[in-house]
Design a protein around this motif. Structure first.
Motif, PDB file in Angstrom:
ATOM      1  N   ARG A 163      55.838 -75.848  55.492  1.00 12.93           N
ATOM      2  CA  ARG A 163      54.764 -76.831  55.610  1.00 12.93           C
ATOM      3  C   ARG A 163      55.040 -77.770  56.798  1.00 12.93           C
ATOM      4  O   ARG A 163      54.146 -78.053  57.596  1.00 12.93           O
ATOM      5  CB  ARG A 163      54.697 -77.607  54.291  1.00 12.93           C
ATOM      6  CG  ARG A 163      53.911 -78.873  54.360  1.00 12.93           C
ATOM      7  CD  ARG A 163      53.825 -79.546  52.987  1.00 12.93           C
ATOM      8  NE  ARG A 163      52.469 -79.955  52.796  1.00 12.93           N
ATOM      9  CZ  ARG A 163      51.734 -79.778  51.721  1.00 12.93           C
ATOM     10  NH1 ARG A 163      52.214 -79.223  50.665  1.00 12.93           N
ATOM     11  NH2 ARG A 163      50.494 -80.175  51.693  1.00 12.93           N
ATOM     12  N   LEU A 187      53.740 -79.071  45.441  1.00 11.54           N
ATOM     13  CA  LEU A 187      52.342 -79.117  45.915  1.00 11.54           C
ATOM     14  C   LEU A 187      51.701 -80.486  45.700  1.00 11.54           C
ATOM     15  O   LEU A 187      52.046 -81.213  44.764  1.00 11.54           O
ATOM     16  CB  LEU A 187      51.520 -78.013  45.239  1.00 11.54           C
ATOM     17  CG  LEU A 187      51.987 -76.591  45.576  1.00 11.54           C
ATOM     18  CD1 LEU A 187      51.124 -75.556  44.845  1.00 11.54           C
ATOM     19  CD2 LEU A 187      51.959 -76.332  47.082  1.00 11.54           C
ATOM     20  N   ASP A 236      46.336 -79.329  47.471  1.00  6.83           N
ATOM     21  CA  ASP A 236      46.916 -77.994  47.576  1.00  6.83           C
ATOM     22  C   ASP A 236      46.470 -77.150  46.381  1.00  6.83           C
ATOM     23  O   ASP A 236      46.028 -77.689  45.358  1.00  6.83           O
ATOM     24  CB  ASP A 236      48.447 -78.066  47.566  1.00  6.83           C
ATOM     25  CG  ASP A 236      49.015 -78.759  48.780  1.00  6.83           C
ATOM     26  OD1 ASP A 236      48.307 -78.857  49.802  1.00  6.83           O
ATOM     27  OD2 ASP A 236      50.187 -79.207  48.706  1.00  6.83           O
ATOM     28  N   VAL A 293      40.140 -76.043  50.699  1.00  5.11           N
ATOM     29  CA  VAL A 293      41.280 -75.655  51.538  1.00  5.11           C
ATOM     30  C   VAL A 293      40.784 -75.048  52.848  1.00  5.11           C
ATOM     31  O   VAL A 293      41.260 -75.390  53.938  1.00  5.11           O
ATOM     32  CB  VAL A 293      42.175 -74.631  50.782  1.00  5.11           C
ATOM     33  CG1 VAL A 293      43.123 -73.922  51.743  1.00  5.11           C
ATOM     34  CG2 VAL A 293      42.964 -75.328  49.684  1.00  5.11           C
ATOM     35  N   VAL A 329      47.061 -78.522  54.270  1.00 11.40           N
ATOM     36  CA  VAL A 329      47.010 -78.056  52.874  1.00 11.40           C
ATOM     37  C   VAL A 329      47.778 -76.754  52.731  1.00 11.40           C
ATOM     38  O   VAL A 329      47.931 -75.987  53.679  1.00 11.40           O
ATOM     39  CB  VAL A 329      45.574 -77.821  52.351  1.00 11.40           C
ATOM     40  CG1 VAL A 329      44.846 -79.098  52.075  1.00 11.40           C
ATOM     41  CG2 VAL A 329      44.816 -76.904  53.262  1.00 11.40           C
ATOM     42  N   VAL A 330      48.220 -76.514  51.508  1.00 14.72           N
ATOM     43  CA  VAL A 330      49.023 -75.331  51.207  1.00 14.72           C
ATOM     44  C   VAL A 330      48.433 -74.605  49.999  1.00 14.72           C
ATOM     45  O   VAL A 330      48.028 -75.247  49.031  1.00 14.72           O
ATOM     46  CB  VAL A 330      50.488 -75.738  50.892  1.00 14.72           C
ATOM     47  CG1 VAL A 330      51.306 -74.547  50.410  1.00 14.72           C
ATOM     48  CG2 VAL A 330      51.144 -76.385  52.112  1.00 14.72           C
ATOM     49  N   VAL A 331      48.382 -73.282  50.112  1.00 10.96           N
ATOM     50  CA  VAL A 331      48.066 -72.438  48.956  1.00 10.96           C
ATOM     51  C   VAL A 331      49.338 -71.666  48.642  1.00 10.96           C
ATOM     52  O   VAL A 331      49.936 -71.074  49.546  1.00 10.96           O
ATOM     53  CB  VAL A 331      46.928 -71.446  49.269  1.00 10.96           C
ATOM     54  CG1 VAL A 331      46.699 -70.493  48.086  1.00 10.96           C
ATOM     55  CG2 VAL A 331      45.646 -72.188  49.612  1.00 10.96           C
TER      56      VAL A 331
END
Ligand SMILES: [Mg+2]
Length: 253
Positions: free
Chosen positions: A185, A209, A213, A11, A192-194
């Motif tokens: 987003r 997700l 992610d 990430v 990318v997403v956390v």
């Protein structure tokens, strides 16, 4: 390196990253009095530091009202506060229809009646709904308290009932954390997403997700998240690891 750390390192090497976290039970330990659910200082500091890095956007995504998040967290520069499960975003209040507002007024009166029936319970009135908290009700009476609150919500076709840990919320909004996370987003065009969360309502966000992610569920229980950590105290360590990887990637320090 553990699988979670490996995933965080991947990430951290992406161009545009969104780091979003739930508040209660995730950034803040669960306490008996929700008015005193102050944030974990290390976790909050790591989140703010992440937000200060280029190409890195951070958000808190909570069922709480934004005004309450502001009071509990104090100044959090660069952290986007999204409240009421996504109904309050970017300083905008929720859009609630007139009929739903009227219904919510009725729900509020009836849930207040439940508070008398179940000592220890209390109401949280929010811009989009009413939450009935039963954490402090005697354990043997909690199932009945929960069921009674749920039944009240179901009496109103235009309202939605949300179940959380020791809380039933009746809301006039159809917002959920999944849609809210997708909106964030999109807004930042994140690669990318956390997302980190501990509650049932966080599952909507985990469900959005994508393969690279990183979804992290705090505590036990079934989850759609790829990773699970034991308790809230470990959230700070996760955010600090991500911060260190991201700083390394960005050539900071
Ligand atoms: Mg939570």
């Amino acid at each position: 390196m553990k699988p979670l750390e490996q995933a965080l390192k991947v990430v951290a090497g992406s161009d545009t990253v969104l780091v979003a976290s739930d508040y209660d039970g995730t950034l803040a330990p669960i306490v008996a009095d929700p008015d005193h659910a102050f944030p974990d200082a290390r976790a909050l500091a790591a989140l703010v530091s992440l937000g200060a890095l280029s190409g890195t956007h951070v958000a808190m995504l909570s069922g709480r009202e934004v005004a309450v998040l502001e009071r509990l967290t104090g100044s959090v520069p660069g952290v986007e506060l999204v409240g009421s499960h996504g109904a309050e975003q970017s300083g905008r209040g929720p859009d609630i229809e007139a009929q739903a507002r009227e219904d919510l007024a009725g729900v509020r009166v009836r849930l207040a009646g439940l508070c008398r029936d179940f000592p220890g319970s209390h109401l949280e009135v929010k811009p989009a709904g009413v939450a009935f908290h039963y954490r402090r009700v005697d354990a043997e009476h909690r199932p009945a308290a929960r069921a009674a609150a749920h039944r009240i919500g179901l009496d109103y076709a235009g309202l939605t009932v949300l179940e959380g840990k020791q809380v039933v919320e009746v809301t006039g909004s159809t917002a959920n954390k999944g849609d809210a996370l997708l909106a964030l987003r999109d807004r930042w065009a994140a690669d990318v997403v956390v997302f980190i969360g501990d509650d049932i309502t966080d599952e909507d966000a985990f469900a959005t997700l994508r393969p690279l992610d990183v979804g992290i569920k705090v505590g036990d229980g079934a989850t759609k998240a790829r990773f699970q950590i034991g308790d809230q105290a470990q959230v700070a360590t996760v955010l600090e690891s991500l911060l260190a990887f991201r700083q390394e990637h960005r050539g900071v320090r």
